[in-house]
Design a protein around this motif. Structure first.
Motif, short mmCIF file in Angstrom:
data_model
loop_
_atom_site.label_atom_id
_atom_site.label_comp_id
_atom_site.label_asym_id
_atom_site.label_seq_id
_atom_site.Cartn_x
_atom_site.Cartn_y
_atom_site.Cartn_z
N ARG A 113 -4.27 15.04 -17.46
CA ARG A 113 -5.09 15.00 -16.24
C ARG A 113 -5.23 16.40 -15.64
O ARG A 113 -4.41 17.28 -15.91
CB ARG A 113 -4.46 14.04 -15.24
CG ARG A 113 -4.46 12.61 -15.75
CD ARG A 113 -3.80 11.69 -14.74
NE ARG A 113 -3.80 10.34 -15.25
CZ ARG A 113 -4.64 9.40 -14.86
NH1 ARG A 113 -5.53 9.65 -13.93
NH2 ARG A 113 -4.57 8.19 -15.38
N PRO A 114 -6.26 16.62 -14.84
CA PRO A 114 -6.54 17.97 -14.32
C PRO A 114 -5.34 18.67 -13.69
O PRO A 114 -5.12 19.86 -13.94
CB PRO A 114 -7.66 17.74 -13.31
CG PRO A 114 -8.38 16.54 -13.85
CD PRO A 114 -7.29 15.66 -14.43
N LEU A 120 -0.29 23.93 -16.55
CA LEU A 120 0.21 24.47 -17.81
C LEU A 120 -0.72 25.48 -18.46
O LEU A 120 -0.28 26.40 -19.13
CB LEU A 120 0.44 23.32 -18.80
CG LEU A 120 1.50 22.31 -18.40
CD1 LEU A 120 1.51 21.15 -19.38
CD2 LEU A 120 2.87 22.96 -18.30
N ARG A 121 -2.01 25.29 -18.27
CA ARG A 121 -3.02 26.09 -18.96
C ARG A 121 -3.49 27.19 -18.01
O ARG A 121 -4.40 26.98 -17.22
CB ARG A 121 -4.17 25.20 -19.40
CG ARG A 121 -5.15 25.92 -20.26
CD ARG A 121 -5.97 24.94 -21.01
NE ARG A 121 -5.10 24.28 -21.96
CZ ARG A 121 -5.43 23.93 -23.18
NH1 ARG A 121 -6.64 24.13 -23.60
NH2 ARG A 121 -4.59 23.36 -23.99
N LEU A 122 -2.90 28.34 -18.13
CA LEU A 122 -3.18 29.44 -17.21
C LEU A 122 -4.07 30.48 -17.87
O LEU A 122 -4.03 30.68 -19.08
CB LEU A 122 -1.88 30.10 -16.78
CG LEU A 122 -0.84 29.19 -16.14
CD1 LEU A 122 0.43 29.97 -15.86
CD2 LEU A 122 -1.37 28.54 -14.88
N LYS A 123 -4.82 31.15 -17.04
CA LYS A 123 -5.60 32.30 -17.51
C LYS A 123 -4.66 33.52 -17.53
O LYS A 123 -3.54 33.47 -17.03
CB LYS A 123 -6.80 32.54 -16.61
CG LYS A 123 -7.79 31.39 -16.71
CD LYS A 123 -9.02 31.65 -15.89
CE LYS A 123 -9.97 30.46 -16.05
NZ LYS A 123 -10.90 30.36 -14.96
#
Length: 127
Positions: A113-114, A120-123
């Protein structure tokens, strides 16, 4: 013995900095089309159907190499199933149309989910 699946890690580079990413430890260089094609030719020598999966890092950062392999597979009429595993952030209309036209299956990695995905998914800047 024939090769059933060939995973081409096109680069260890990525445009994200996910907390859990195993590819962060990979070599940061780009695979050359010559190396990729040599691997494909080796897999094709078995004469049987096989899978080519484009992986990385983010494989779309090395789209020229991916394209060289896809074009070769079609030109030589190899019995290969083409797959791409991507974070999806670099897909453009032009790239998507190329992949669709050339029958490259697309798998987009998501982390749920967003709220979980965004945690977890970082730039690269940490956000």
């Amino acid at each position: 013995m024939s090769i059933k699946m060939l995973v081409l890690s096109l680069t260890g580079q990525c445009n994200f900095a996910c907390r859990y990413c195993y590819a962060a430890e990979h070599d940061r260089s780009m695979m050359s089309p010559e190396t990729a094609l040599a691997a494909v030719k080796l897999a094709a020598d078995g004469g049987e159907r096989f899978v080519i999966q484009f992986s990385g890092g983010e494989p779309l950062l090395n789209f020229d190499c991916l394209k060289a392999v896809v074009d070769y597979v079609h030109k030589e009429k190899l019995p290969a199933v083409l797959q791409l595993q991507t974070n999806g952030s670099l897909l453009t209309d032009k790239i998507a149309k190329y992949l669709y036209k050339n029958k490259v299956a697309i798998g987009v990695s998501l982390d749920g989910r967003p709220a979980v995905n965004d945690k977890l998914r970082l730039k690269k800047n940490g956000y």
